[in-house]
Scaffold this active site. Sequence first.
Site, PDB file in Angstrom:
ATOM      1  N   LYS A 109       7.365 -41.967 -24.757  1.00 37.49           N
ATOM      2  CA  LYS A 109       6.023 -42.186 -24.199  1.00 37.49           C
ATOM      3  C   LYS A 109       5.051 -42.685 -25.272  1.00 37.49           C
ATOM      4  CE  LYS A 109       6.661 -39.878 -19.996  1.00 37.49           C
ATOM      5  NZ  LYS A 109       7.984 -39.285 -20.212  1.00 37.49           N
TER       6      LYS A 109
HETATM    7  C1  LIG Z   1       9.029 -39.458 -19.274  1.00 42.82           C
HETATM    8  C2  LIG Z   1      10.430 -39.282 -19.758  1.00 42.82           C
HETATM    9  C3  LIG Z   1      11.534 -39.803 -19.047  1.00 42.82           C
HETATM   10  C4  LIG Z   1      11.383 -40.508 -17.711  1.00 42.82           C
HETATM   11  O1  LIG Z   1      10.750 -41.754 -17.816  1.00 42.82           O
HETATM   12  P1  LIG Z   1      10.139 -42.471 -16.522  1.00 42.82           P
HETATM   13  O2  LIG Z   1       9.368 -43.602 -17.035  1.00 42.82           O
HETATM   14  O3  LIG Z   1       9.269 -41.437 -15.847  1.00 42.82           O
HETATM   15  O4  LIG Z   1      11.281 -42.865 -15.646  1.00 42.82           O
HETATM   16  C5  LIG Z   1      12.812 -39.657 -19.598  1.00 42.82           C
HETATM   17  N1  LIG Z   1      12.997 -38.997 -20.766  1.00 42.82           N
HETATM   18  C6  LIG Z   1      11.964 -38.480 -21.473  1.00 42.82           C
HETATM   19  C7  LIG Z   1      12.240 -37.749 -22.729  1.00 42.82           C
HETATM   20  C8  LIG Z   1      10.644 -38.603 -21.006  1.00 42.82           C
HETATM   21  O5  LIG Z   1       9.625 -38.070 -21.711  1.00 42.82           O
END
Ligand SMILES: *Cc1c(COP(=O)(O)O)cnc(C)c1O
Length: 466
Positions: A109
């Site tokens: 993120k």
């Molecule tokens: C947010 C997240 C996901 C999922 O990603 P999306 O964009 O919601 O599909 C997968 N793994 C981790 C570690 C995350 O923080």
Amino acid sequence: MRYISTRGGAEPLSYCETLLEGLAPDGGLAVPEVMPQVDGETLERWRGLSYPDLATEVLGLFATDIPRDDLARMTAAAYADFPGDVVPLRSVGDVTLVGLSEGPTLAFKDMAMQFLGQVVEYALERTGDVLNVLGATSGDTGSAAEHALRGKERISVFMLSPQGRMSAFQRAQMFSLDDENVHNIAVDGVFDDCQNLVKQLAGDLDFKRAQRLGAVNSINLARITAQVVYYFWAWLRATDAGGWAEVSFTVPSGNFGNILSGFYARQMGLPVHRLVLATNENNVLDEFFRTGVYRPRAAAETLATSSPSMDISKASNLERFIFELLDRDAPRVAAAWRELDEQGFFDVASERPRFTEEFGIVSGSSTHADRLATIRDVHESTGELIDPHTADGVKVAREHVESGVPMLVLETAKPQKFAETIREAIGVEVEYSPELQAMLDAPQQVTELPDDAETLRRYIETHALR
Ligand SMILES: *Cc1c(COP(=O)(O)O)cnc(C)c1O
């Protein structure tokens, strides 16, 4: 480039105008009016670029209302604190990991949120405005947002989290921040209570306007576009100059944000063979891509798993894929979501053959036992430690490896964030760097509030920027 709504009922907006919009006024999501296209010559020209410079090129196709020099300054600032070349690739047996978790909160993120912090600040400076970001988190999103927005003059952050329900590591990542513009609020409730509080306050349009509230959640278009960059980066690193070789990507998925960015990269012309969607036990999306029926679950039916950032009940970005699937026919998209509201599902099974043939998407799912076995196996065979979400990806990726097509798995978090599951898988404690240990030991600041909208309202009125 302008941005239109998937449901067709809103005025087109510029890139900067979409930044602080949540849903379009007609309930849809902002999408590019036309998908930018990248040809082979351009791809070759991009081969030697650093990550921030590549980001300037790719984001420049979307953010046409931002002068190139400003964009270059922002991408340089966004990725300045990442080590090495920002996104490292490393092979673990038959697949290659794309390291997206080198940022301050050890999850992918950061890749989008660090850029979003820059561009939101820039947009606010242009308009002379301030913004109070209100959000709810069960862990990763909140910490990435706080680390991206800390110390910014025109922005403050109010982040609600369920009291006592985050891991020690997640608590430390958020609550050790002592910036004046970061407000951590532990609510006496569960994540859904936090989210309901946000909905109540943001749904009160007078309050929202008066307090200049905004969101940086997973439907944010700037986040989606910033994620497109690393698909280009990974392709450039995994292929040889002058070739037009295809690669496949496997994406551990929850809200369909990350993989949507890969889908956009493919629509833009990047030679991607398959986009493999991996879910955990909350397999709503795997079910959709196997059957063509989308049936989100109630929050109460959503399981708490050992890959918690993928524990979603509905996939908020799926509508952007459906928009392309239905040939950008906004009334049909609106009709599908009406059906969803009325009967709890919609059915596009007649379009199902196109999921793979035209769009390259396949899917699979993984369980707690799969996750543990994959972490153990990767560790035994390569010495590498992977986190539980990445393990879901590696497990599903291995089922889709094809000879002659490199399989790239997006590493969405570092194992240090999920020490309990690593211990369960291989029986050892993960090691923390001195910086992480210092963060874990630092004093923490958090305000505890009851699950009550009135109390939260007063807290925001007292502390919001204006
Ligand atoms: C947010 C997240 C996901 C999922 O990603 P999306 O964009 O919601 O599909 C997968 N793994 C981790 C570690 C995350 O923080």
